[in-house]
Motif scaffolding. Structure first.
Motif, PDB file in Angstrom:
ATOM      1  N   CYS A  80     -29.645  14.053  15.634  1.00 52.47           N
ATOM      2  CA  CYS A  80     -30.052  12.934  14.782  1.00 52.47           C
ATOM      3  C   CYS A  80     -29.672  13.157  13.325  1.00 52.47           C
ATOM      4  O   CYS A  80     -29.178  12.247  12.647  1.00 52.47           O
ATOM      5  CB  CYS A  80     -31.561  12.729  14.885  1.00 52.47           C
ATOM      6  SG  CYS A  80     -32.177  12.509  16.569  1.00 52.47           S
ATOM      7  N   GLU A  81     -29.909  14.379  12.843  1.00 50.04           N
ATOM      8  CA  GLU A  81     -29.729  14.636  11.420  1.00 50.04           C
ATOM      9  C   GLU A  81     -28.266  14.762  11.001  1.00 50.04           C
ATOM     10  O   GLU A  81     -27.967  14.763   9.806  1.00 50.04           O
ATOM     11  CB  GLU A  81     -30.524  15.892  11.029  1.00 50.04           C
ATOM     12  CG  GLU A  81     -32.027  15.638  11.071  1.00 50.04           C
ATOM     13  CD  GLU A  81     -32.836  16.918  11.128  1.00 50.04           C
ATOM     14  OE1 GLU A  81     -33.502  17.242  10.122  1.00 50.04           O
ATOM     15  OE2 GLU A  81     -32.801  17.578  12.189  1.00 50.04           O
ATOM     16  N   SER A  82     -27.360  14.845  11.977  1.00 49.43           N
ATOM     17  CA  SER A  82     -25.942  14.827  11.636  1.00 49.43           C
ATOM     18  C   SER A  82     -25.574  13.508  10.966  1.00 49.43           C
ATOM     19  O   SER A  82     -24.688  13.464  10.114  1.00 49.43           O
ATOM     20  CB  SER A  82     -25.096  15.018  12.894  1.00 49.43           C
ATOM     21  OG  SER A  82     -25.325  16.288  13.462  1.00 49.43           O
ATOM     22  N   CYS A  83     -26.278  12.446  11.368  1.00 45.46           N
ATOM     23  CA  CYS A  83     -26.007  11.118  10.810  1.00 45.46           C
ATOM     24  C   CYS A  83     -27.069  10.686   9.795  1.00 45.46           C
ATOM     25  O   CYS A  83     -26.744  10.050   8.788  1.00 45.46           O
ATOM     26  CB  CYS A  83     -25.943  10.071  11.922  1.00 45.46           C
ATOM     27  SG  CYS A  83     -24.678  10.414  13.170  1.00 45.46           S
ATOM     28  N   HIS A  84     -28.310  11.036  10.067  1.00 40.74           N
ATOM     29  CA  HIS A  84     -29.404  10.582   9.207  1.00 40.74           C
ATOM     30  C   HIS A  84     -29.719  11.558   8.074  1.00 40.74           C
ATOM     31  O   HIS A  84     -30.482  11.229   7.155  1.00 40.74           O
ATOM     32  CB  HIS A  84     -30.675  10.341  10.037  1.00 40.74           C
ATOM     33  CG  HIS A  84     -30.545   9.214  11.008  1.00 40.74           C
ATOM     34  ND1 HIS A  84     -30.704   7.887  10.647  1.00 40.74           N
ATOM     35  CD2 HIS A  84     -30.243   9.204  12.341  1.00 40.74           C
ATOM     36  CE1 HIS A  84     -30.519   7.117  11.715  1.00 40.74           C
ATOM     37  NE2 HIS A  84     -30.247   7.894  12.759  1.00 40.74           N
ATOM     38  N   GLY A  85     -29.154  12.760   8.157  1.00 42.67           N
ATOM     39  CA  GLY A  85     -29.372  13.743   7.105  1.00 42.67           C
ATOM     40  C   GLY A  85     -30.575  14.626   7.368  1.00 42.67           C
ATOM     41  O   GLY A  85     -31.395  14.348   8.257  1.00 42.67           O
ATOM     42  N   PRO A  86     -30.700  15.745   6.621  1.00 39.87           N
ATOM     43  CA  PRO A  86     -31.826  16.650   6.805  1.00 39.87           C
ATOM     44  C   PRO A  86     -33.151  15.902   6.639  1.00 39.87           C
ATOM     45  O   PRO A  86     -33.366  15.242   5.627  1.00 39.87           O
ATOM     46  CB  PRO A  86     -31.637  17.691   5.693  1.00 39.87           C
ATOM     47  CG  PRO A  86     -30.330  17.405   5.056  1.00 39.87           C
ATOM     48  CD  PRO A  86     -29.825  16.121   5.531  1.00 39.87           C
ATOM     49  N   SER A  87     -34.028  16.025   7.635  1.00 41.61           N
ATOM     50  CA  SER A  87     -35.183  15.105   7.702  1.00 41.61           C
ATOM     51  C   SER A  87     -36.512  15.793   7.904  1.00 41.61           C
ATOM     52  O   SER A  87     -37.438  15.220   8.500  1.00 41.61           O
ATOM     53  CB  SER A  87     -34.944  14.095   8.849  1.00 41.61           C
ATOM     54  OG  SER A  87     -33.756  13.376   8.654  1.00 41.61           O
ATOM     55  N   ARG A  88     -36.647  17.020   7.432  1.00 41.53           N
ATOM     56  CA  ARG A  88     -37.934  17.690   7.605  1.00 41.53           C
ATOM     57  C   ARG A  88     -39.047  16.940   6.888  1.00 41.53           C
ATOM     58  O   ARG A  88     -40.156  16.767   7.419  1.00 41.53           O
ATOM     59  CB  ARG A  88     -37.849  19.129   7.097  1.00 41.53           C
ATOM     60  CG  ARG A  88     -39.172  19.895   7.261  1.00 41.53           C
ATOM     61  CD  ARG A  88     -38.995  21.374   7.028  1.00 41.53           C
ATOM     62  NE  ARG A  88     -38.126  21.959   8.042  1.00 41.53           N
ATOM     63  CZ  ARG A  88     -37.794  23.252   8.084  1.00 41.53           C
ATOM     64  NH1 ARG A  88     -38.261  24.071   7.145  1.00 41.53           N
ATOM     65  NH2 ARG A  88     -37.011  23.717   9.028  1.00 41.53           N
ATOM     66  N   GLU A  89     -38.761  16.458   5.675  1.00 48.47           N
ATOM     67  CA  GLU A  89     -39.793  15.716   4.937  1.00 48.47           C
ATOM     68  C   GLU A  89     -40.154  14.437   5.671  1.00 48.47           C
ATOM     69  O   GLU A  89     -41.333  14.054   5.744  1.00 48.47           O
ATOM     70  CB  GLU A  89     -39.312  15.413   3.520  1.00 48.47           C
ATOM     71  CG  GLU A  89     -39.232  16.626   2.616  1.00 48.47           C
ATOM     72  CD  GLU A  89     -38.966  16.254   1.163  1.00 48.47           C
ATOM     73  OE1 GLU A  89     -38.870  15.040   0.879  1.00 48.47           O
ATOM     74  OE2 GLU A  89     -38.862  17.165   0.325  1.00 48.47           O
ATOM     75  N   HIS A  90     -39.169  13.758   6.222  1.00 48.33           N
ATOM     76  CA  HIS A  90     -39.436  12.528   6.983  1.00 48.33           C
ATOM     77  C   HIS A  90     -40.271  12.833   8.223  1.00 48.33           C
ATOM     78  O   HIS A  90     -41.176  12.056   8.577  1.00 48.33           O
ATOM     79  CB  HIS A  90     -38.113  11.872   7.382  1.00 48.33           C
ATOM     80  CG  HIS A  90     -38.275  10.704   8.294  1.00 48.33           C
ATOM     81  ND1 HIS A  90     -38.704   9.459   7.861  1.00 48.33           N
ATOM     82  CD2 HIS A  90     -38.081  10.581   9.654  1.00 48.33           C
ATOM     83  CE1 HIS A  90     -38.770   8.628   8.886  1.00 48.33           C
ATOM     84  NE2 HIS A  90     -38.402   9.283   9.986  1.00 48.33           N
ATOM     85  N   SER A  91     -39.994  13.946   8.891  1.00 53.28           N
ATOM     86  CA  SER A  91     -40.746  14.294  10.104  1.00 53.28           C
ATOM     87  C   SER A  91     -42.205  14.616   9.785  1.00 53.28           C
ATOM     88  O   SER A  91     -43.084  14.449  10.626  1.00 53.28           O
ATOM     89  CB  SER A  91     -40.087  15.484  10.807  1.00 53.28           C
ATOM     90  OG  SER A  91     -40.238  16.674  10.051  1.00 53.28           O
ATOM     91  N   GLN A  92     -42.462  15.044   8.571  1.00 51.36           N
ATOM     92  CA  GLN A  92     -43.830  15.372   8.155  1.00 51.36           C
ATOM     93  C   GLN A  92     -44.566  14.180   7.570  1.00 51.36           C
ATOM     94  O   GLN A  92     -45.790  14.123   7.581  1.00 51.36           O
ATOM     95  CB  GLN A  92     -43.788  16.521   7.141  1.00 51.36           C
ATOM     96  CG  GLN A  92     -43.267  17.830   7.726  1.00 51.36           C
ATOM     97  CD  GLN A  92     -43.049  18.895   6.675  1.00 51.36           C
ATOM     98  OE1 GLN A  92     -43.030  18.612   5.474  1.00 51.36           O
ATOM     99  NE2 GLN A  92     -42.848  20.136   7.118  1.00 51.36           N
ATOM    100  N   ASN A  93     -43.781  13.223   7.078  1.00 47.22           N
ATOM    101  CA  ASN A  93     -44.367  12.021   6.483  1.00 47.22           C
ATOM    102  C   ASN A  93     -43.380  10.880   6.688  1.00 47.22           C
ATOM    103  O   ASN A  93     -42.402  10.765   5.961  1.00 47.22           O
ATOM    104  CB  ASN A  93     -44.636  12.224   4.986  1.00 47.22           C
ATOM    105  CG  ASN A  93     -45.292  11.026   4.348  1.00 47.22           C
ATOM    106  OD1 ASN A  93     -45.424   9.968   4.954  1.00 47.22           O
ATOM    107  ND2 ASN A  93     -45.700  11.176   3.086  1.00 47.22           N
ATOM    108  N   SER A  94     -43.623  10.032   7.679  1.00 46.48           N
ATOM    109  CA  SER A  94     -42.671   8.997   8.069  1.00 46.48           C
ATOM    110  C   SER A  94     -42.433   7.960   6.980  1.00 46.48           C
ATOM    111  O   SER A  94     -41.468   7.194   7.061  1.00 46.48           O
ATOM    112  CB  SER A  94     -43.137   8.306   9.352  1.00 46.48           C
ATOM    113  OG  SER A  94     -44.416   7.703   9.142  1.00 46.48           O
ATOM    114  N   SER A  95     -43.264   7.917   5.966  1.00 47.16           N
ATOM    115  CA  SER A  95     -43.052   6.958   4.873  1.00 47.16           C
ATOM    116  C   SER A  95     -41.896   7.396   3.976  1.00 47.16           C
ATOM    117  O   SER A  95     -41.356   6.593   3.216  1.00 47.16           O
ATOM    118  CB  SER A  95     -44.325   6.800   4.039  1.00 47.16           C
ATOM    119  OG  SER A  95     -44.647   8.015   3.364  1.00 47.16           O
ATOM    120  N   ARG A  96     -41.523   8.646   4.071  1.00 47.55           N
ATOM    121  CA  ARG A  96     -40.368   9.129   3.312  1.00 47.55           C
ATOM    122  C   ARG A  96     -39.099   8.827   4.102  1.00 47.55           C
ATOM    123  O   ARG A  96     -38.992   9.212   5.267  1.00 47.55           O
ATOM    124  CB  ARG A  96     -40.484  10.635   3.075  1.00 47.55           C
ATOM    125  CG  ARG A  96     -41.677  11.011   2.199  1.00 47.55           C
ATOM    126  CD  ARG A  96     -41.765  12.516   2.039  1.00 47.55           C
ATOM    127  NE  ARG A  96     -42.890  12.897   1.179  1.00 47.55           N
ATOM    128  CZ  ARG A  96     -43.260  14.151   0.922  1.00 47.55           C
ATOM    129  NH1 ARG A  96     -42.563  15.147   1.482  1.00 47.55           N
ATOM    130  NH2 ARG A  96     -44.270  14.395   0.138  1.00 47.55           N
TER     131      ARG A  96
END
Length: 443
Positions: A393-409
């Motif tokens: 997923c993150e190959s296209c959407h980018g590094p997403s640790r913050e999003h995974s912890q807070n979906s509003s980001r």
């Protein structure tokens, strides 16, 4: 400046083959000798570490395997000098050095006669070049690359005897590449100075010139003594053309093209040339296949980390150190249906394709067949990052640790804008956004 005798002048004598009588000669009472082999010079250049095309798509050109096959076939009917204009590496990182070493090994298997120092070679510095020259017996040549005492680090020229006369091969590189590692003098001045030292007789003067197109043309105008000047990084290969009495051409762009010169002496001496594309029409040569296999075995053993590849660039993936990869499994917790759909796409099995081809150990290939190559929390190496293989997923959407912890980001990237970072004209020349996007589209 030391005398040329101290520069390890290399003189090789090419053997002329004597023909046998043709069938039927005795019946006619006439003995006919077959024609002599033609005398040719083949130049490669600007290889940029391309031992072989990446293989992501068909009809890609270049590669040592095809170059080896071309030379092998050419030598069946011709006496051939093989030279390289320079630019064989694509950086100085540990992975790039190993790839450079493998390119040089491949050239040795092809019987390289002279390898000019280009920008990539200079960047390794004298110590590394000396080591490679000694261990691999690489015939480096340069008339204008100097150490900081003003001494040439390799012979300024090399001589070769063929059935159309003696060929003197020299090499130069643009002064633009003079820097911290080595010094570079003016190409024309260096060649004139070199010619003053030549005591041997020669019939042909061939210059290997790692110069851009403007510099190449300028040198040809300044140096009418040369019979041919073969250029390097001219972006596109140059069809042979005459600039005054000098034939000018180039072989460039990741070694996809070779320049072939045909010598003819006699009453009217002439030199003709053509540029040959190393297309898929040429088979893979067996010795070069073995060289590639050994290279991959070395990569598997060394397991270069992404940080050792020399391939990381913020220009390709604009992220910061605070951006961290969560991993596809983290995405699956909230996007189960989407991830299940993704599992059926080719992207989700991109690593398997590399493994099938034996290319999964190669850093160049790993960039686009893994998730987060070199990013914080992303792919590190084949042995250390089993959970980050395949295009996630993150190959296209980018590094997403913050999003995974807070979906509003929001996620880091606009996914649709990332396709061309891997599906570029080099690796995916048939890429069409609309048809490709349909294969992976999801909500």
């Amino acid at each position: 400046m030391p005398s040329f005798s101290k520069r390890f002048l290399f003189l090789s004598t090419m053997l002329l083959l004597c023909g046998c009588p043709q069938a039927g000669d005795d019946d006619e009472g006439v003995h006919t000798e077959p024609a002599e082999k033609r005398f040719k010079l083949v130049a490669s250049g600007d290889t940029q570490g391309w031992i072989m095309p990446c293989g992501c798509t068909s009809n890609q050109s270049g590669g040592l395997l095809r170059r080896g096959s071309y030379l092998e076939n050419l030598r069946k009917q011709n006496d051939v000098i093989f030279v390289d204009v320079g630019g064989a590496a694509d950086g100085t990182a540990p992975y790039q050095l190993e790839k450079f070493r493998s390119v040089l090994k491949g050239e040795r298997l092809m019987g390289i006669h002279a390898h000019n120092l280009g920008a990539a070679e200079i960047n390794f510095g004298k110590e590394t070049l000396d080591s490679l020259s000694e261990s691999l017996q690489v015939p480096f040549v340069s008339a204008n690359v100097l150490d900081f005492q003003g001494e040439l680090i390799f012979p300024a020229y090399r001589l070769y005897q063929g059935n159309e006369g003696t060929v003197l091969v020299t090499g130069v590189v643009s002064p633009r590449y003079s820097g911290l590692k080595l010094m570079v003098s003016d190409p024309a001045d260096a060649i004139f100075k070199m010619l003053e030292t030549v005591s041997e007789k020669y019939d042909w003067l061939i210059v290997l010139a790692y110069l851009n197109e403007g510099e190449l043309r300028g040198l040809a105008t300044t140096l009418p003594e040369a019979h041919a000047i073969i250029g390097g990084p001219t972006q596109q290969s140059l069809s042979p053309q005459m600039i005054g009495p000098v034939l000018v051409t180039s072989a460039t762009n990741k070694g996809k093209f070779l320049a072939e010169l045909d010598f003819q002496s006699g009453v009217k001496r002439s030199l003709t040339a053509k540029v040959v594309e190393m297309s898929p029409d040429f088979a893979d040569e067996s010795l070069q296949e073995k060289n590639l296999k050994v290279f991959r075995e070395i990569l598997a053993q060394k397991d270069f980390h992404a940080s050792e590849s020399g391939l990381l660039s913020n220009e390709r993936w604009p992220i910061t150190h605070s951006d961290q990869v969560a991993g596809t499994q983290a995405c699956r917790e909230c996007h189960t249906e989407t991830c299940d759909h993704w599992d059926q796409t080719g992207h989700a099995h991109a690593w398997e394709r590399l493994v099938a081809e034996g290319a999964h150990v190669d850093s160049y290939c790993q960039q686009c067949h893994t998730t987060g190559y070199g990013w914080e929390g992303g792919f590190v190496s084949a042995k250390l990052s089993a959970e980050r293989v395949n295009v996630g997923c993150e190959s296209c959407h980018g590094p997403s640790r913050e999003h995974s912890q807070n979906s509003s980001r929001p996620t880091t990237f606009d996914a649709q804008a990332q396709c061309l970072r891997c599906h570029d004209p080099e690796n995916s020349p048939k890429f069409q956004y609309e048809s490709y996007w349909e294969k992976i589209a999801h909500e």
